[in-house]
Design an enzyme around this catalytic site. Structure first.
Site, short mmCIF file in Angstrom:
data_model
loop_
_atom_site.label_atom_id
_atom_site.label_comp_id
_atom_site.label_asym_id
_atom_site.label_seq_id
_atom_site.Cartn_x
_atom_site.Cartn_y
_atom_site.Cartn_z
N LYS A 89 -88.39 58.96 21.53
CA LYS A 89 -89.39 58.03 22.07
C LYS A 89 -88.90 56.62 21.86
O LYS A 89 -88.47 56.27 20.76
CB LYS A 89 -90.73 58.27 21.32
CG LYS A 89 -91.84 57.35 21.69
CD LYS A 89 -92.78 57.98 22.70
CE LYS A 89 -93.64 56.98 23.44
NZ LYS A 89 -92.96 56.28 24.54
N GLN A 110 -85.44 52.30 16.25
CA GLN A 110 -86.62 53.03 16.73
C GLN A 110 -86.87 54.30 15.92
O GLN A 110 -88.01 54.68 15.69
CB GLN A 110 -86.40 53.38 18.21
CG GLN A 110 -87.66 53.81 18.95
CD GLN A 110 -88.55 52.65 19.34
OE1 GLN A 110 -88.08 51.63 19.83
NE2 GLN A 110 -89.84 52.78 19.12
N LYS A 113 -88.68 53.21 12.82
CA LYS A 113 -90.00 52.70 13.18
C LYS A 113 -90.94 53.87 13.49
O LYS A 113 -92.06 53.94 13.00
CB LYS A 113 -89.85 51.82 14.43
CG LYS A 113 -91.13 51.21 14.92
CD LYS A 113 -90.93 50.48 16.22
CE LYS A 113 -89.75 49.52 16.12
NZ LYS A 113 -89.74 48.55 17.21
N LYS A 125 -83.86 54.96 22.97
CA LYS A 125 -84.04 53.69 23.67
C LYS A 125 -83.18 53.74 24.93
O LYS A 125 -82.21 54.50 25.00
CB LYS A 125 -83.58 52.52 22.79
CG LYS A 125 -84.10 51.17 23.22
CD LYS A 125 -85.49 50.86 22.70
CE LYS A 125 -86.05 49.59 23.26
NZ LYS A 125 -87.31 49.19 22.63
N GLY A 164 -92.04 50.90 28.10
CA GLY A 164 -91.54 49.57 28.49
C GLY A 164 -90.87 48.85 27.32
O GLY A 164 -90.92 49.29 26.18
N ASP A 165 -90.20 47.78 27.63
CA ASP A 165 -89.65 46.84 26.64
C ASP A 165 -89.43 45.55 27.43
O ASP A 165 -90.06 45.36 28.50
CB ASP A 165 -88.35 47.37 26.01
CG ASP A 165 -87.87 46.52 24.83
OD1 ASP A 165 -88.56 46.48 23.81
OD2 ASP A 165 -86.82 45.85 24.94
N THR A 209 -98.87 46.07 20.30
CA THR A 209 -97.79 45.57 19.43
C THR A 209 -98.21 44.26 18.76
O THR A 209 -98.04 44.09 17.54
CB THR A 209 -96.48 45.41 20.21
OG1 THR A 209 -96.22 46.62 20.90
CG2 THR A 209 -95.32 45.08 19.30
N ASN A 240 -95.43 39.93 26.19
CA ASN A 240 -96.47 40.87 25.77
C ASN A 240 -96.77 40.76 24.26
O ASN A 240 -97.93 40.62 23.86
CB ASN A 240 -96.03 42.29 26.14
CG ASN A 240 -96.98 43.33 25.60
OD1 ASN A 240 -96.75 43.92 24.56
ND2 ASN A 240 -98.09 43.53 26.29
N SER A 379 -98.43 54.21 21.98
CA SER A 379 -97.81 55.06 23.00
C SER A 379 -97.97 56.53 22.63
O SER A 379 -98.23 57.38 23.47
CB SER A 379 -96.31 54.76 23.11
OG SER A 379 -96.12 53.60 23.88
P1 NDP Z 1 -91.51 40.36 27.28
O1 NDP Z 1 -90.46 40.54 28.29
O2 NDP Z 1 -92.94 40.58 27.65
O3 NDP Z 1 -91.42 38.90 26.62
C1 NDP Z 1 -90.28 38.44 25.98
C2 NDP Z 1 -90.49 36.97 25.68
O4 NDP Z 1 -89.38 36.51 24.93
C3 NDP Z 1 -90.55 36.10 26.92
O5 NDP Z 1 -91.36 34.98 26.66
C4 NDP Z 1 -89.08 35.69 27.10
O6 NDP Z 1 -88.93 34.49 27.81
C5 NDP Z 1 -88.65 35.52 25.68
N1 NDP Z 1 -87.20 35.80 25.55
C6 NDP Z 1 -86.55 36.94 25.91
N2 NDP Z 1 -85.23 36.82 25.65
C7 NDP Z 1 -85.05 35.60 25.13
C8 NDP Z 1 -83.91 34.90 24.67
N3 NDP Z 1 -82.70 35.44 24.69
N4 NDP Z 1 -84.12 33.66 24.19
C9 NDP Z 1 -85.37 33.12 24.16
N5 NDP Z 1 -86.47 33.73 24.58
C10 NDP Z 1 -86.31 34.95 25.06
O7 NDP Z 1 -91.10 41.33 26.07
P2 NDP Z 1 -91.98 41.87 24.90
O8 NDP Z 1 -92.97 40.86 24.47
O9 NDP Z 1 -92.45 43.22 25.26
O10 NDP Z 1 -90.89 42.10 23.76
C11 NDP Z 1 -90.47 41.05 22.89
C12 NDP Z 1 -89.75 41.66 21.70
O11 NDP Z 1 -90.60 42.60 21.05
C13 NDP Z 1 -88.47 42.44 22.03
O12 NDP Z 1 -87.57 42.31 20.96
C14 NDP Z 1 -88.97 43.88 22.10
O13 NDP Z 1 -87.93 44.81 21.87
C15 NDP Z 1 -89.97 43.86 20.97
N6 NDP Z 1 -90.98 44.92 21.01
C16 NDP Z 1 -91.82 45.03 22.07
C17 NDP Z 1 -92.79 46.02 22.07
C18 NDP Z 1 -93.81 46.12 23.14
O14 NDP Z 1 -94.71 46.95 23.02
N7 NDP Z 1 -93.77 45.31 24.18
C19 NDP Z 1 -92.86 47.01 20.99
C20 NDP Z 1 -91.97 46.74 19.88
C21 NDP Z 1 -91.05 45.75 19.93
P3 NDP Z 1 -88.84 34.48 29.42
O15 NDP Z 1 -90.25 34.57 29.89
O16 NDP Z 1 -88.18 33.19 29.71
O17 NDP Z 1 -88.02 35.68 29.79
#
Ligand code: NDP
Length: 447
Positions: A89, A110, A113, A125, A164-165, A209, A240, A379
Site C-alpha cells: 500500500k 512506507q 509508516k 510506492k 495519490g501522492d 494527512t 493537500n 486509506s
Molecule cells: P501536493 O501535490 O498536494 O502539494 C505539494 C506542495 O508542495 C505544493 O504546494 C507544491 O508546490 C509544493 N512542492 C512540491 N515540490 C516542491 C519542491 N521541490 N520545492 C518546493 N515546493 C514543492 O502534495 P501533498 O500535499 O499530497 O504531499 C506533500 C508531501 O506530503 C509529499 O512529501 C508527500 O509524499 C507527503 N505525503 C502526502 C500524503 C497525502 O495524503 N497527500 C500522505 C503522506 C505523505 P506547487 O503547487 O508549486 O507544486
C-alpha cells in the site's frame, strides 16, 4: 555495530547512485542500533539485508498522445517493498523528479509508516516522471489510462493498493480507477484509495494527512507539557497536506503565519486566511503568490528552493512540501529563531544533519513516518468500508483517525523510552515499526 556497518556499506556499494534511498535506509538502520545489538541472531537471518531489498520493482514504458497529436513517452514505476503484514500500500507520485531512487526511498519509508498505523498493510510506492503541470484534462486522462494499462497487471485489492501522492489527486485517481475497472471488467473498489465519494471514497480522506499530523503534534506537545493554543506556526507547501494541517492547527488555536509553493512563500502576520489559499490552490490551481495580491498586510517572496520560509520566526515548523526541504543551515536558523517543535508532514523533509541538530538541541521532532501516517491509515479505513460495502460518517472516520494517531504517538514514545531514548521519537518510530515488520518476517520464514 559491525553487522550494521556491513549492511550499510553493502547498500552503498549496490545502490551508490540512489542517494534518496540510501539516505532513508541510513536514517532507519542507524537508529536501530540498540535493537540490533540486542539481537545478534538477525545477522544469520540476513534480516537487515532482506528488509532493505524490495520484494519487487516494476518499471515500465508509458506512451501517450498529447493534444497536438505528438506521442510522448514517460517512465512508470511500482515498488512493492514489503508485503509481510498486508497487501502493498502506498501512493503514486507524478512529478518530473521521479526516479528509481525516489521511488525506493518512498516505498521503504512506507513499510515502516504502514506498520505504525497498526493496520494490516504492507509497503509500496509508485509513480512516473510525468509532469501534470500545464497539461489539459484530456492529456491527464490519456496519461492515466496508459499508466494503468500496464499497472493493472500488478495490483489488486488483496495484492497492492495504490493511492495519490504529489501530482496525483482526486482527478487522477478517478481516471486510473475508470481504466482499471474497464480492463478488469469488475468493480473492485478496494484496488485504489483516495477515490471520489460517489464511487467508494471515504469521508475525511482528503483531510486525513494534515489533520493526522496535528493530532500527532498535539500528543507530542501534551507529553512534554505544552499545547498548540497561541503558538505561531509556519507550514511549507500549500497542497493537500499543508492545507489541512493549517486547518486543524487553526482549530486548536494556533496562528499559522506562512505557507509556500514551489515558487515562493507568503507571510501573513495576521494569520493565514485559509479560505483564500483553498480558493487559489484547490479551485483555481493557481500560484500561492496570488494570496498577497488578495489579502492586505501579507507579503510574498519569490524562492525557488523553498527555503526562505524557514527564516520566519515561529514556535512550530511543519514541512509539508517535499523531501530534503530542511537542511542543517535551515535547522540552525529555525532553532536560533526559537522553534520548539517540528512536525514532518512531507516524507523525509528534514535531512540527516538537520535531524541530528534538532535532536541535539532538544527540539521535539515528529518524524514523517509516524506523523504523516494519517493519510494511509484513512486509506486503509477506505479499504475497510469498501469491503463492508458501507460508509462511515465524517465524524466516525475522523474519530478513528484521531485514535490511530494517538496510538502511533504512544507506540513511538514507548519504544523510545524502552531503549533509554526519551523524546527521540525518530528512533521510537523506527524501532516500533521494525519490531512489527521483523516479527512478521521471521514468522513467515526465509521469503
Ligand atoms: P501536493 O501535490 O498536494 O502539494 C505539494 C506542495 O508542495 C505544493 O504546494 C507544491 O508546490 C509544493 N512542492 C512540491 N515540490 C516542491 C519542491 N521541490 N520545492 C518546493 N515546493 C514543492 O502534495 P501533498 O500535499 O499530497 O504531499 C506533500 C508531501 O506530503 C509529499 O512529501 C508527500 O509524499 C507527503 N505525503 C502526502 C500524503 C497525502 O495524503 N497527500 C500522505 C503522506 C505523505 P506547487 O503547487 O508549486 O507544486
Amino acid at each position: 555495530m559491525e553487522y550494521l556497518n556491513e549492511v550499510i556499506e553493502n547498500l552503498k556499494a549496490k545502490n551508490g547512485h540512489e542517494s534518496e534511498f540510501l539516505q532513508a535506509a541510513y536514517e532507519v538502520l542507524t537508529s536501530l542500533k540498540p535493537v540490533i545489538d540486542k539481537h545478534p541472531e538477525f545477522k544469520n537471518m540476513a534480516l537487515l539485508e532482506r528488509i532493505t531489498e524490495p520484494e519487487r520493482l516494476i518499471m515500465f514504458r508509458v506512451p501517450w498522445v498529447d493534444d497536438k497529436g505528438q506521442v510522448q513517452v514517460n517512465r512508470g514505476f511500482r515498488v512493492q517493498f514489503n508485503g509481510s503484514i498486508g497487501p502493498y500500500k502506498g501512493g503514486l507520485r507524478f512529478h518530473p523528479s521521479v526516479n528509481q531512487s525516489i521511488m525506493k526511498f518512498l516505498a521503504f519509508e512506507q513499510c515502516f509508516k504502514n506498520a505504525l498505523t497498526g493496520l494490516p498493510i504492507g509497503g509500496g510506492k509508485g509513480g512516473s516522471d510525468f509532469n501534470p503541470k500545464g497539461k489539459s484534462d484530456m492529456e491527464i486522462m490519456r496519461f492515466c489510462q496508459s499508466f494503468m494499462s500496464e499497472l493493472y497487471k500488478h495490483i489488486g485489492q488483496d495484492v497492492d493498493v495504490p493511492a495519490g501522492d504529489i501530482g496525483v489527486g482526486g482527478r487522477e485517481i478517478g481516471y486510473l480507477f475508470g481504466q482499471y475497472r474497464k480492463l478488469r471488467n469488475a468493480y473492485e473498489a478496494g484496488v485504489l484509495t483516495g477515490k471520489g465519494l460517489e464511487y467508494g471514497g471515504s469521508l475525511a480522506r482528503t483531510e486525513a494527512t494534515g489533520y493526522g499530523l496535528i493530532y500527532f503534534m498535539r500528543e507530542m506537545l501534551k507529553a512534554n507539557g505544552k499545547d498548540l493554543a497561541g503558538k505561531t506556526v509556519i507550514i511549507s507547501g500549500s497542497g493537500n497536506v499543508a492545507i489541512y494541517a493549517c486547518e486543524k492547527a487553526q482549530q486548536y488555536g494556533a496562528k499559522v503565519v506562512a505557507m509556500s509553493d514551489s515558487n515562493g512563500c507568503i507571510y501573513d502576520p495576521n494569520g493565514i486566511k485559509l479560505d483564500v489559499v483553498k480558493q487559489i490552490k484547490e479551485v483555481e490551481r493557481g500560484r500561492i503568490k496570488e494570496y498577497a495580491a488578495r489579502v492586505s498586510g501579507s507579503t510574498y517572496t519569490e524562492d525557488v528552493n523553498c527555503r526562505n520560509i524557514w527564516k520566519i520566526k515561529a514556535d512550530i515548523a511543519l514541512p509539508c512540501a517535499t523531501q530534503n526541504e530542511i537542511n542543517l543551515e535551515d535547522a540552525k536558523t529555525l532553532v536560533a529563531n526559537g522553534v520548539m517543535a517540528v512536525g514532518e508532514g512531507a516524507n523525509m523533509p528534514t535531512n540527516i544533519e538537520a535531524i541530528e541538530y534538532f535532536l541535539e538541541k532538544g527540539i521535539l521532532l515528529a518524524p514523517a513516518k509516524a506523523a504523516n501516517a494519517g493519510g494511509v491509515a484513512t486509506s486503509a479505513l477506505e479499504m475497510s468500508q469498501n469491503s463492508m460495502r458501507y460508509s462511515w460518517t465524517f465524524e466516525e472516520v475522523d474519530k478513528k483517525l484521531d485514535g490511530i494517531m494517538t496510538n502511533i504517538f504512544k507506540a513511538c514514545e514507548k519504544a523510545a523510552n524502552e531503549y533509554g531514548l526519551s523524546q527521540n521519537y525518530v528512533a521510537g518510530a523506527n524501532i516500533a515499526a521494525f519490531d512489527k515488520i521483523s516479527k512478521a518476517m521471521i514468522a513467515q520464514g526465509i521469503i
